[in-house]
Scaffold this motif. Structure first.
Motif, PDB file in Angstrom:
ATOM      1  N   PRO A  37       0.793  -1.291   0.073  1.00  0.00           N
ATOM      2  CA  PRO A  37      -0.067   0.068   0.001  1.00  0.00           C
ATOM      3  C   PRO A  37       0.848   1.170   0.089  1.00  0.00           C
ATOM      4  CG  PRO A  37       0.166  -0.824   2.146  1.00  0.00           C
ATOM      5  CD  PRO A  37       0.949  -2.009   1.318  1.00  0.00           C
ATOM      6  N   SER A  38       0.313   2.444  -0.609  1.00  0.00           N
ATOM      7  CA  SER A  38       1.141   3.712  -0.571  1.00  0.00           C
ATOM      8  C   SER A  38       1.019   4.347   0.604  1.00  0.00           C
ATOM      9  CB  SER A  38       0.555   4.552  -1.746  1.00  0.00           C
ATOM     10  OG  SER A  38      -0.599   4.779  -1.660  1.00  0.00           O
ATOM     11  N   GLY A  39       0.074   4.273   1.523  1.00  0.00           N
ATOM     12  CA  GLY A  39      -0.228   5.040   2.341  1.00  0.00           C
ATOM     13  C   GLY A  39      -0.929   6.246   2.223  1.00  0.00           C
ATOM     14  N   ILE A  40      -1.467   6.484   0.930  1.00  0.00           N
ATOM     15  CA  ILE A  40      -2.542   7.608   0.689  1.00  0.00           C
ATOM     16  C   ILE A  40      -3.582   7.124   0.631  1.00  0.00           C
ATOM     17  CG2 ILE A  40      -2.636   9.274  -1.254  1.00  0.00           C
ATOM     18  CD1 ILE A  40       0.208   8.958  -2.236  1.00  0.00           C
ATOM     19  N   GLY A  41      -4.274   7.881   1.444  1.00  0.00           N
ATOM     20  CA  GLY A  41      -5.682   7.560   1.787  1.00  0.00           C
ATOM     21  C   GLY A  41      -6.853   7.897   0.629  1.00  0.00           C
ATOM     22  N   PRO A  42      -7.918   7.212   0.818  1.00  0.00           N
ATOM     23  CA  PRO A  42      -9.103   7.628  -0.463  1.00  0.00           C
ATOM     24  C   PRO A  42      -9.512   8.876  -0.283  1.00  0.00           C
ATOM     25  CG  PRO A  42      -9.859   6.360   1.670  1.00  0.00           C
ATOM     26  CD  PRO A  42      -8.499   6.333   1.956  1.00  0.00           C
ATOM     27  N   GLU A  43      -9.871   9.513  -1.409  1.00  0.00           N
ATOM     28  CA  GLU A  43     -10.112  10.990  -1.493  1.00  0.00           C
ATOM     29  C   GLU A  43     -11.500  11.254  -0.427  1.00  0.00           C
ATOM     30  OE1 GLU A  43     -11.588  14.138  -4.607  1.00  0.00           O
ATOM     31  OE2 GLU A  43     -11.581  11.999  -5.107  1.00  0.00           O
ATOM     32  N   GLN A  44     -11.222  12.173   0.256  1.00  0.00           N
ATOM     33  CA  GLN A  44     -12.739  12.630   0.965  1.00  0.00           C
ATOM     34  C   GLN A  44     -12.598  14.107   1.063  1.00  0.00           C
ATOM     35  OE1 GLN A  44     -11.974  11.349   5.077  1.00  0.00           O
ATOM     36  NE2 GLN A  44     -12.291   9.033   4.453  1.00  0.00           N
ATOM     37  N   ALA A  45     -13.567  14.613   0.151  1.00  0.00           N
ATOM     38  CA  ALA A  45     -13.550  16.154  -0.165  1.00  0.00           C
ATOM     39  C   ALA A  45     -12.474  16.606  -0.597  1.00  0.00           C
ATOM     40  CB  ALA A  45     -14.039  16.891   1.187  1.00  0.00           C
ATOM     41  N   ASP A  46     -12.019  16.364  -1.664  1.00  0.00           N
ATOM     42  CA  ASP A  46     -10.648  16.673  -2.331  1.00  0.00           C
ATOM     43  C   ASP A  46      -9.495  16.748  -1.582  1.00  0.00           C
ATOM     44  OD1 ASP A  46     -12.145  17.437  -4.777  1.00  0.00           O
ATOM     45  OD2 ASP A  46     -12.720  19.368  -4.050  1.00  0.00           O
ATOM     46  N   GLU A  47      -9.555  15.758  -0.639  1.00  0.00           N
ATOM     47  CA  GLU A  47      -8.219  15.564   0.102  1.00  0.00           C
ATOM     48  C   GLU A  47      -7.849  14.250   0.463  1.00  0.00           C
ATOM     49  OE1 GLU A  47      -9.099  19.238   3.411  1.00  0.00           O
ATOM     50  OE2 GLU A  47      -8.880  17.237   3.920  1.00  0.00           O
ATOM     51  N   TYR A  48      -6.499  14.015   0.263  1.00  0.00           N
ATOM     52  CA  TYR A  48      -5.971  12.718   0.388  1.00  0.00           C
ATOM     53  C   TYR A  48      -4.986  12.776   1.602  1.00  0.00           C
ATOM     54  CZ  TYR A  48      -7.692  11.925  -4.291  1.00  0.00           C
ATOM     55  OH  TYR A  48      -8.125  11.787  -5.326  1.00  0.00           O
ATOM     56  N   GLN A  49      -5.251  12.015   2.614  1.00  0.00           N
ATOM     57  CA  GLN A  49      -4.460  11.787   4.029  1.00  0.00           C
ATOM     58  C   GLN A  49      -3.160  10.778   3.560  1.00  0.00           C
ATOM     59  OE1 GLN A  49      -4.178  13.354   7.061  1.00  0.00           O
ATOM     60  NE2 GLN A  49      -5.745  14.711   6.248  1.00  0.00           N
ATOM     61  N   VAL A  50      -2.158  11.244   4.040  1.00  0.00           N
ATOM     62  CA  VAL A  50      -0.807  10.610   3.670  1.00  0.00           C
ATOM     63  C   VAL A  50      -0.368  10.038   5.057  1.00  0.00           C
ATOM     64  CG1 VAL A  50       1.466  10.611   2.938  1.00  0.00           C
ATOM     65  CG2 VAL A  50      -0.096  11.910   1.617  1.00  0.00           C
ATOM     66  N   ASP A  51      -0.344   8.758   5.086  1.00  0.00           N
ATOM     67  CA  ASP A  51       0.359   8.039   6.397  1.00  0.00           C
ATOM     68  C   ASP A  51       1.703   8.295   6.170  1.00  0.00           C
ATOM     69  OD1 ASP A  51       1.473   6.115   8.011  1.00  0.00           O
ATOM     70  OD2 ASP A  51      -0.731   5.309   8.363  1.00  0.00           O
ATOM     71  N   PRO A  52       2.257   8.880   7.011  1.00  0.00           N
ATOM     72  CA  PRO A  52       3.826   8.899   6.763  1.00  0.00           C
ATOM     73  C   PRO A  52       4.672   7.871   6.763  1.00  0.00           C
ATOM     74  CG  PRO A  52       3.314  10.209   8.896  1.00  0.00           C
ATOM     75  CD  PRO A  52       1.795   9.722   8.200  1.00  0.00           C
ATOM     76  N   ASP A  53       4.620   6.915   7.753  1.00  0.00           N
ATOM     77  CA  ASP A  53       5.347   5.734   8.090  1.00  0.00           C
ATOM     78  C   ASP A  53       4.836   4.566   6.780  1.00  0.00           C
ATOM     79  OD1 ASP A  53       6.048   6.539  10.260  1.00  0.00           O
ATOM     80  OD2 ASP A  53       4.507   5.685  11.763  1.00  0.00           O
TER      81      ASP A  53
END
Length: 145
Positions: A37-53
């Motif tokens: 997995p990349s750690g880039i979360g699904p889109e939520q209101a034009d935003e993608y959360q990035v899990d740094p680890d």
């Protein structure tokens, strides 16, 4: 319109929709190629959360894959994405261990100062890392604007 790549409340990158969608398509390709997995979360209101680890592990595996790839076309096709992925990692504050033995090709004694039959000498490894660092830093500067 644009999209946001965020780590918590901090915006890492705010690309146009087109650039973001192209980047995400590449992310999906390399998630499948690396089986990570990349750690880039699904889109939520034009935003993608990035899990740094998780993202750091993805980028490390991507960099290792890129370095070990000997196929010229595959290397060139991946160059821009790898630089962009590294730039996003830099913006997220992720550390990349450029001196890791993981970046020596399989069966290579390069880390001990010896050359390798495929031309992967210590100098060639340094040139690869130097060029990729330069490109990713330039990319990070343009992404931060």
């Amino acid at each position: 319109m644009s999209q946001y790549y965020k780590m918590g409340d901090r915006t890492l990158w705010n690309p146009s929709n087109g650039a973001s969608q192209l980047f995400l398509r590449h992310v999906a390709v390399y998630e499948a190629e690396l089986d990570l997995p990349s750690g880039i979360g699904p889109e939520q209101a034009d935003e993608y959360q990035v899990d740094p680890d998780v993202y750091a592990a993805f980028v490390h595996a991507l960099l290792r894959w890129h370095h070990r790839t000997r196929h010229r076309v595959m290397r060139r096709l991946s160059d821009g994405f790898v630089a962009t992925a590294l730039a996003l990692a830099e913006l997220a504050g992720s550390e990349v261990d450029w001196d890791s033995a993981d970046f020596a090709p399989r069966g290579c004694a390069c880390r001990n100062g010896h050359g390798h039959a495929d031309g992967h000498s210590p100098a060639a490894q340094e040139d690869w890392a130097t060029a990729l660092r330069r490109e990713s830093r330039e990319m990070a500067r343009s992404m931060a604007d």
